[in-house]
Design a protein around this motif. Structure first.
Motif, PDB file in Angstrom:
ATOM      1  N   SER A  22       0.852  -1.187   0.000  1.00  0.00           N
ATOM      2  CA  SER A  22       0.000   0.000   0.000  1.00  0.00           C
ATOM      3  C   SER A  22       0.888   1.238   0.000  1.00  0.00           C
ATOM      4  N   HIS A  23       0.244   2.407  -0.146  1.00  0.00           N
ATOM      5  CA  HIS A  23       0.992   3.663  -0.029  1.00  0.00           C
ATOM      6  C   HIS A  23       1.585   3.781   1.369  1.00  0.00           C
ATOM      7  N   ASP A  24       0.797   3.392   2.376  1.00  0.00           N
ATOM      8  CA  ASP A  24       1.281   3.453   3.759  1.00  0.00           C
ATOM      9  C   ASP A  24       2.483   2.538   3.961  1.00  0.00           C
ATOM     10  N   ASP A  25       2.468   1.377   3.330  1.00  0.00           N
ATOM     11  CA  ASP A  25       3.591   0.433   3.424  1.00  0.00           C
ATOM     12  C   ASP A  25       4.863   1.094   2.886  1.00  0.00           C
ATOM     13  N   TYR A  26       4.740   1.760   1.731  1.00  0.00           N
ATOM     14  CA  TYR A  26       5.896   2.481   1.167  1.00  0.00           C
ATOM     15  C   TYR A  26       6.368   3.552   2.153  1.00  0.00           C
ATOM     16  N   ASP A  27       5.429   4.385   2.642  1.00  0.00           N
ATOM     17  CA  ASP A  27       5.789   5.484   3.549  1.00  0.00           C
ATOM     18  C   ASP A  27       6.496   4.966   4.802  1.00  0.00           C
ATOM     19  N   THR A  28       5.999   3.863   5.357  1.00  0.00           N
ATOM     20  CA  THR A  28       6.594   3.278   6.564  1.00  0.00           C
ATOM     21  C   THR A  28       8.019   2.787   6.279  1.00  0.00           C
ATOM     22  N   GLN A  29       8.176   2.052   5.178  1.00  0.00           N
ATOM     23  CA  GLN A  29       9.507   1.538   4.836  1.00  0.00           C
ATOM     24  C   GLN A  29      10.471   2.683   4.522  1.00  0.00           C
ATOM     25  N   GLN A  30       9.986   3.698   3.823  1.00  0.00           N
ATOM     26  CA  GLN A  30      10.822   4.851   3.477  1.00  0.00           C
ATOM     27  C   GLN A  30      11.285   5.565   4.754  1.00  0.00           C
ATOM     28  N   ALA A  31      10.359   5.775   5.704  1.00  0.00           N
ATOM     29  CA  ALA A  31      10.697   6.453   6.956  1.00  0.00           C
ATOM     30  C   ALA A  31      11.732   5.661   7.770  1.00  0.00           C
ATOM     31  N   ARG A  32      11.710   4.345   7.660  1.00  0.00           N
ATOM     32  CA  ARG A  32      12.665   3.501   8.394  1.00  0.00           C
ATOM     33  C   ARG A  32      13.982   3.307   7.639  1.00  0.00           C
ATOM     34  N   GLY A  33      14.116   3.921   6.447  1.00  0.00           N
ATOM     35  CA  GLY A  33      15.351   3.790   5.665  1.00  0.00           C
ATOM     36  C   GLY A  33      15.489   2.461   4.977  1.00  0.00           C
ATOM     37  N   LEU A  34      14.379   1.744   4.782  1.00  0.00           N
ATOM     38  CA  LEU A  34      14.430   0.410   4.178  1.00  0.00           C
ATOM     39  C   LEU A  34      14.324   0.443   2.657  1.00  0.00           C
TER      40      LEU A  34
END
Length: 158
Positions: A22-34
């Protein structure tokens, strides 16, 4: 589950795809530097404008052939796609490491390869550019060369 496929670009200009739940999945991974570039490993990645792509081919696909049928292939799952992305990233990292360990002699590649082969220059790994005719002539003279795509000979990979 439908996957979101985003076109991504790192701060070095490398383009690649990212598959997310999801978009949220991308945002979460991006925020964690993944979310990192598979070419240079940069974590400075941004989404680019792209046409929507949803993994819904199974809704319109013909019935799968039985597994015992010659040439039958299994559908790729999200895990398969993730495995392929990891494999591609690993290959690109190894190629980047190989390129990093070579000296870029530019358009003098054929000349320098001949000098090394003849013992007139120190033996070392080199890279550069050569015409098709130069590569064929080197090969005919017993000098092995390998052609790489231009993107892999980019000094930004160093």
């Amino acid at each position: 589950m439908a996957l979101k496929v985003f076109d991504l670009q790192c701060d070095q200009g490398h383009l690649f795809e990212g598959w997310f739940g999801s978009h949220d999945d991308y945002d979460t991974q991006q925020a964690r530097g993944l979310v990192t570039c598979p070419v240079c490993a940069s974590a400075q990645v941004a989404k680019r404008l792209s046409a929507p792509h949803l993994n819904v081919g199974h809704l319109h696909a013909p019935a799968a052939a039985p597994a015992s049928a010659p040439g039958a292939q299994q559908a790729k799952s999200p895990a398969d796609a993730a495995d392929m992305a990891r494999l591609q990233a690993a290959v690109l990292r190894q190629i980047r490491d190989m390129v990093r360990k070579t000296e870029n002699v530019g358009p003098r590649f054929a000349e320098e390869a001949r000098r090394i082969h003849a013992g007139d220059a120190d033996e070392r790994p080199i890279r550069g550019t050569a015409t098709t005719e130069e590569r064929l002539a080197l090969n005919e003279d017993g000098i092995d060369v390998m052609t790489l795509p231009d993107i892999l000979d980019d000094d930004r990979l160093q």
